[in-house]
Design a protein around this motif. Structure first.
Motif, mmCIF file in Angstrom:
data_model
loop_
_atom_site.group_PDB
_atom_site.id
_atom_site.type_symbol
_atom_site.label_atom_id
_atom_site.label_comp_id
_atom_site.label_asym_id
_atom_site.label_seq_id
_atom_site.Cartn_x
_atom_site.Cartn_y
_atom_site.Cartn_z
ATOM 1 N N VAL A 198 57.646 24.283 26.194
ATOM 2 C CA VAL A 198 56.334 24.806 26.592
ATOM 3 C C VAL A 198 55.949 25.917 25.622
ATOM 4 O O VAL A 198 56.772 26.783 25.319
ATOM 5 N N VAL A 199 54.714 25.860 25.121
ATOM 6 C CA VAL A 199 54.191 26.948 24.286
ATOM 7 C C VAL A 199 52.881 27.422 24.909
ATOM 8 O O VAL A 199 52.008 26.605 25.225
ATOM 9 N N VAL A 200 52.762 28.730 25.091
ATOM 10 C CA VAL A 200 51.492 29.311 25.537
ATOM 11 C C VAL A 200 50.976 30.126 24.364
ATOM 12 O O VAL A 200 51.647 31.055 23.905
ATOM 13 N N ALA A 201 49.782 29.751 23.864
ATOM 14 C CA ALA A 201 49.273 30.385 22.644
ATOM 15 C C ALA A 201 47.957 31.097 22.922
ATOM 16 O O ALA A 201 47.108 30.605 23.676
ATOM 17 N N GLY A 202 47.799 32.243 22.279
ATOM 18 C CA GLY A 202 46.574 33.015 22.437
ATOM 19 C C GLY A 202 45.855 33.194 21.112
ATOM 20 O O GLY A 202 46.471 33.172 20.046
ATOM 21 N N GLY A 203 44.533 33.378 21.197
ATOM 22 C CA GLY A 203 43.733 33.562 19.984
ATOM 23 C C GLY A 203 42.880 34.808 20.063
ATOM 24 O O GLY A 203 43.189 35.749 20.807
ATOM 25 N N ARG A 204 41.783 34.766 19.314
ATOM 26 C CA ARG A 204 40.886 35.933 19.259
ATOM 27 C C ARG A 204 40.342 36.277 20.655
ATOM 28 O O ARG A 204 40.033 37.433 20.941
ATOM 29 N N GLY A 205 40.263 35.250 21.488
ATOM 30 C CA GLY A 205 39.747 35.465 22.850
ATOM 31 C C GLY A 205 40.606 36.381 23.706
ATOM 32 O O GLY A 205 40.161 36.845 24.756
ATOM 33 N N THR A 206 41.825 36.664 23.261
ATOM 34 C CA THR A 206 42.654 37.627 24.010
ATOM 35 C C THR A 206 42.141 39.052 23.807
ATOM 36 O O THR A 206 42.511 39.943 24.565
ATOM 37 N N GLY A 207 41.368 39.250 22.753
ATOM 38 C CA GLY A 207 40.904 40.600 22.441
ATOM 39 C C GLY A 207 42.042 41.535 22.072
ATOM 40 O O GLY A 207 41.881 42.751 22.080
ATOM 41 N N ALA A 229 43.742 33.904 13.700
ATOM 42 C CA ALA A 229 42.871 35.061 13.941
ATOM 43 C C ALA A 229 43.670 36.170 14.627
ATOM 44 O O ALA A 229 43.503 37.353 14.315
ATOM 45 N N ALA A 230 44.543 35.783 15.549
ATOM 46 C CA ALA A 230 45.332 36.779 16.285
ATOM 47 C C ALA A 230 46.429 37.385 15.414
ATOM 48 O O ALA A 230 46.678 38.594 15.479
ATOM 49 N N THR A 231 47.074 36.563 14.586
ATOM 50 C CA THR A 231 48.149 37.127 13.748
ATOM 51 C C THR A 231 47.548 37.966 12.613
ATOM 52 O O THR A 231 48.075 39.016 12.275
ATOM 53 N N ASP A 232 46.422 37.501 12.041
ATOM 54 C CA ASP A 232 45.775 38.287 10.979
ATOM 55 C C ASP A 232 45.329 39.647 11.510
ATOM 56 O O ASP A 232 45.328 40.640 10.781
ATOM 57 N N ALA A 233 44.933 39.688 12.783
ATOM 58 C CA ALA A 233 44.483 40.956 13.371
ATOM 59 C C ALA A 233 45.665 41.884 13.672
ATOM 60 O O ALA A 233 45.468 43.036 14.038
#
Ligand code: FAD
Length: 313
Positions: A198-207, A229-233
């Motif tokens: 199972v992988v739960v992944a987050g993006g820019r929408g996590t803020g 976007a999340a790792t670059d941030a």
């Protein structure tokens, strides 16, 4: 029966799930033999036997801390000795580089990103940033194949083997660079991203707040992934990035939260068996690849899902 050589790089104590899957896959094709780098304890030797390994090849030189070139020399030397029908490696950054270098040494074709290998060595894999799934075969030399985690369910052999140990001359890599110190990373207790069911992944929408992602991952016993976007941030470490320029994952379940589903993200996760997307934009392209979609704010949806999963446990 033809042998199938599996490269096992083993700095740890016990063989991990991905390595057991490779051995299981090898057994579906022929008789597994292992090119083994690491500490060959009695327990490890017994496990290799349990998975049907007839011969364990060991490098003549000490490969402790070695980078990829000496490891490729070892895999090639073991392949020359074993004359296998195929060589299997994990589909990690390092596995793919060792595969490429081994391919050059053996003058053989290489297939990466495999999600299946049949007994006639037809490989199923995704291409063009994950836009298509194709079947491919190596047309030259010994097929060298890197296989994604979760391609098969690992299972021991019906009858255990008693492996022989043979040393192969991997050359002398004397002055070549070695890793002498690894920074200790705090253990998260979560499975490795590329092997997790199972992988739960987050993006820019996590803020930038990954706590709902981590909490759901923990409720499901899964790993945490992220968009670029999340790792670059800098919200999460780069090693969590899933996609074309990140890790490729193939879990049973991929929960995508606050990620728009760009083609480069898709390239790393679209072979997941079930994709669940949570996004507050009903028109987000991520819903085109999702098996199940929830339109909503991830900060509200994910905690509810985690609470319900814990309640049912
Ligand atoms: P966005 O595209 O900004 O999407 C954020 C989403 O979150 C939106 O759909 C929005 O509706 C949703 N959202 C916002 N707030 C909430 C909320 N509160 N609740 C729920 N949903 C919300 N990307 C990768 O991921 N991996 C790669 O390996 C990768 N490699 C690349 C390589 C190249 C050469 C290039 C050019 C790009 C690469 N990218 C990669 C970047 C990729 O093109 C996208 O820019 C990136 O995936 C976008 O990340 P994102 O979906 O998190 O952000």
């Amino acid at each position: 029966m033809p042998t199938v050589l599996v490269f096992i790089d083993h700095p740890g104590q016990a063989l991990h799930k991905g390595q057991l899957e490779l051995l299981t896959l090898a057994r579906n094709i022929g008789e597994p033999v292992a090119a083994f780098n690491g500490d060959l304890t009695d327990a490890v030797r017994t496990t290799l036997g349990d998975y049907g390994v007839g011969t364990i090849y060991r490098p003549s030189a000490d490969l402790d801390g070695a980078l990829v070139a000496p490891k490729a020399a070892f895999v090639a030397a073991a392949a020359r000795e074993a004359n296998p029908a195929a060589v299997l490696l994990p589909n990690t950054f390092e596995g793919k580089e060792i595969a490429a270098r081994t391919g050059i040494k053996l003058d053989s074709g290489v297939i990466t990103d495999a999600i299946g290998v049949s007994a006639d060595l037809t490989v199923t894999k995704s291409v063009l940033a994950g836009a298509y799934t194709v079947q491919a075969q190596v047309g030259r030399g010994t097929p060298i194949i890197t296989v994604k985690a979760n391609a098969v369910a690992e299972a021991p052999a019906a009858e255990a083997a008693v492996p022989e140990v043979a040393t192969v001359d991997a050359g002398d890599f004397g002055p070549a660079a070695r890793i002498t110190h690894r920074a200790e990373k705090a253990a998260s207790g979560r499975p490795a991203l590329t092997e997790a069911r199972v992988v739960v992944a987050g993006g820019r929408g996590t803020g930038g707040d990954f706590s709902p992602i981590e909490d759901l991952a923990d409720a499901l016993g899964g790993a945490v992934g992220a968009s670029r976007a999340a790792t670059d941030a800098g919200w999460i470490e780069h090693s969590a990035q899933v996609g074309q320029t990140g890790q490729t994952v193939s879990p049973q379940l991929y929960v995508s939260a606050g990620i728009s589903g760009a083609i480069q993200q898709k390239a790393g996760m679209q072979t997941a068996k079930v994709i669940v997307a949570v996004n507050n934009d009903a028109d987000s392209p991520v819903f085109e690849i999702a098996d199940f979609g929830i339109v909503g704010d991830l900060a509200e949806v994910l905690p509810q899902a985690a609470a319900e999963i814990r309640r049912r446990k």
